[in-house]
Design an enzyme around this catalytic site. Structure first.
Site, mmCIF file in Angstrom:
data_model
loop_
_atom_site.group_PDB
_atom_site.id
_atom_site.type_symbol
_atom_site.label_atom_id
_atom_site.label_comp_id
_atom_site.label_asym_id
_atom_site.label_seq_id
_atom_site.Cartn_x
_atom_site.Cartn_y
_atom_site.Cartn_z
ATOM 1 N N ALA A 108 -19.942 -38.107 33.684
ATOM 2 C CA ALA A 108 -21.058 -37.990 32.739
ATOM 3 C C ALA A 108 -20.865 -39.101 31.698
ATOM 4 O O ALA A 108 -20.326 -38.875 30.610
ATOM 5 C CB ALA A 108 -21.055 -36.622 32.084
ATOM 6 N N ALA A 148 -19.455 -38.069 22.488
ATOM 7 C CA ALA A 148 -19.039 -37.574 23.810
ATOM 8 C C ALA A 148 -20.085 -36.601 24.330
ATOM 9 O O ALA A 148 -21.185 -36.513 23.784
ATOM 10 C CB ALA A 148 -17.672 -36.908 23.705
ATOM 11 N N ASN A 149 -19.774 -35.884 25.399
ATOM 12 C CA ASN A 149 -20.683 -34.859 25.937
ATOM 13 C C ASN A 149 -19.862 -33.714 26.513
ATOM 14 O O ASN A 149 -18.636 -33.746 26.473
ATOM 15 C CB ASN A 149 -21.618 -35.488 26.985
ATOM 16 C CG ASN A 149 -20.845 -36.060 28.146
ATOM 17 O OD1 ASN A 149 -20.183 -35.344 28.887
ATOM 18 N ND2 ASN A 149 -20.893 -37.377 28.304
ATOM 19 N N ARG A 150 -20.535 -32.702 27.045
ATOM 20 C CA ARG A 150 -19.872 -31.455 27.439
ATOM 21 C C ARG A 150 -19.219 -31.489 28.811
ATOM 22 O O ARG A 150 -18.776 -30.455 29.307
ATOM 23 C CB ARG A 150 -20.871 -30.304 27.408
ATOM 24 C CG ARG A 150 -21.410 -30.004 26.041
ATOM 25 C CD ARG A 150 -22.272 -28.748 26.081
ATOM 26 N NE ARG A 150 -23.040 -28.597 24.852
ATOM 27 C CZ ARG A 150 -22.527 -28.148 23.716
ATOM 28 N NH1 ARG A 150 -21.257 -27.784 23.647
ATOM 29 N NH2 ARG A 150 -23.289 -28.051 22.640
#
Ligand code: CTP
Ligand code: CA
Length: 226
Positions: free
Chosen positions: A99, A33-35
């Site tokens: 994102a 995943a990402n932030r």
């Protein structure tokens, strides 16, 4: 409760917004995943609904309440996000604020991957995800009239955003400096520049809600002019 229809600059328009991260499974208990918090995409969806649009928000996993008057479609992976956007078409406007994970593991293990005792890490072969923005912007039939992309950059913001504008085939790129010092990823404020074929418009730093309202006003003016 049945909400009275909102009359505003986007009345009668269908707006699709993508938001949040995607989660790409490794095995039943792990993912990549990402932030991304989803805050900017949710703020845009809320502003579009307040401006009278019918809004479909295709959202990755986030910790946010659904905006008032917005239909939220929850997905996990990039492939599911693309499928959900295609099902939600046709639209007058599509805004790709998500994102999206650029890569996913080639294989999702059916069982939890266990340590084998050797001290070695398991290999994690990755493959590129579909580019949702480019796929929709390059459609010949059923392309939304206005396609808005984002560019998350840590370096050379405007140059990289201009390349993305052309490569992805969208009408405007909202360029976003996501270097750690700025605190934009997950933070409450954003500082963006709008990049179109006509030029660059820099906006001051402001709360993400305000960026959402201004972007919706910009879109409303653009639709009104042609
Ligand atoms: N995007 C998308 N699908 C992907 C990757 C990105 O729809 N698989 C969209 C994002 O939602 C954003 C735009 O493309 O609107 C640009 O995303 P960004 O991550 O900045 O650019 P990439 O093209 O992925 O290039 P890179 O991450 O290598 O800079
Ligand atoms: Ca990317």
């Amino acid at each position: 409760a049945i909400l009275a229809p909102v009359v505003g600059p986007l009345s009668g328009r269908h707006v699709i917004v993508t938001a949040g991260p995607t989660h790409e499974p490794i095995d039943p208990v792990r993912y990549i995943a990402n932030r991304s918090s989803g805050k900017q995409g949710y703020a845009i969806a809320a502003a579009a609904a307040a401006a009278g649009a019918r809004v479909t928000l295709v959202s990755g996993p986030v910790d946010l309440a659904p905006p008032v008057g917005v239909t939220v479609i929850e997905i996990e992976t990039a492939r599911d996000m693309l499928a959900a956007v295609e099902i939600a078409l046709p639209a007058d406007v599509a805004i790709f604020a998500a994102a999206v994970a650029d890569w996913r593991p080639v294989h999702e293990a059916a069982s939890k991957i266990k340590k084998d005792g050797s001290g070695a890490a398991p290999p994690l072969a990755m493959t590129e995800n579909p580019d949702i923005l480019a796929t929709i912007a390059h459609r010949s039939a059923g392309r939304p009239g206005l396609v808005v992309g984002f560019a998350a950059e840590t370096d050379d913001l405007i140059a990289n955003a201009s390349v993305k504008l052309n490569k992805k085939g969208c009408d405007v790129i909202v360029a976003n400096d996501v270097s750690a010092e700025g605190g934009v990823m997950g933070g409450a404020e954003n500082e963006v520049a709008l990049v179109t074929s006509e030029g660059i418009e820099r906006w001051p730093r402001m709360p993400k809600g305000e960026v959402g309202r201004r972007l919706v006003a910009w879109i409303g003016a653009r639709l009104a002019n042609g």
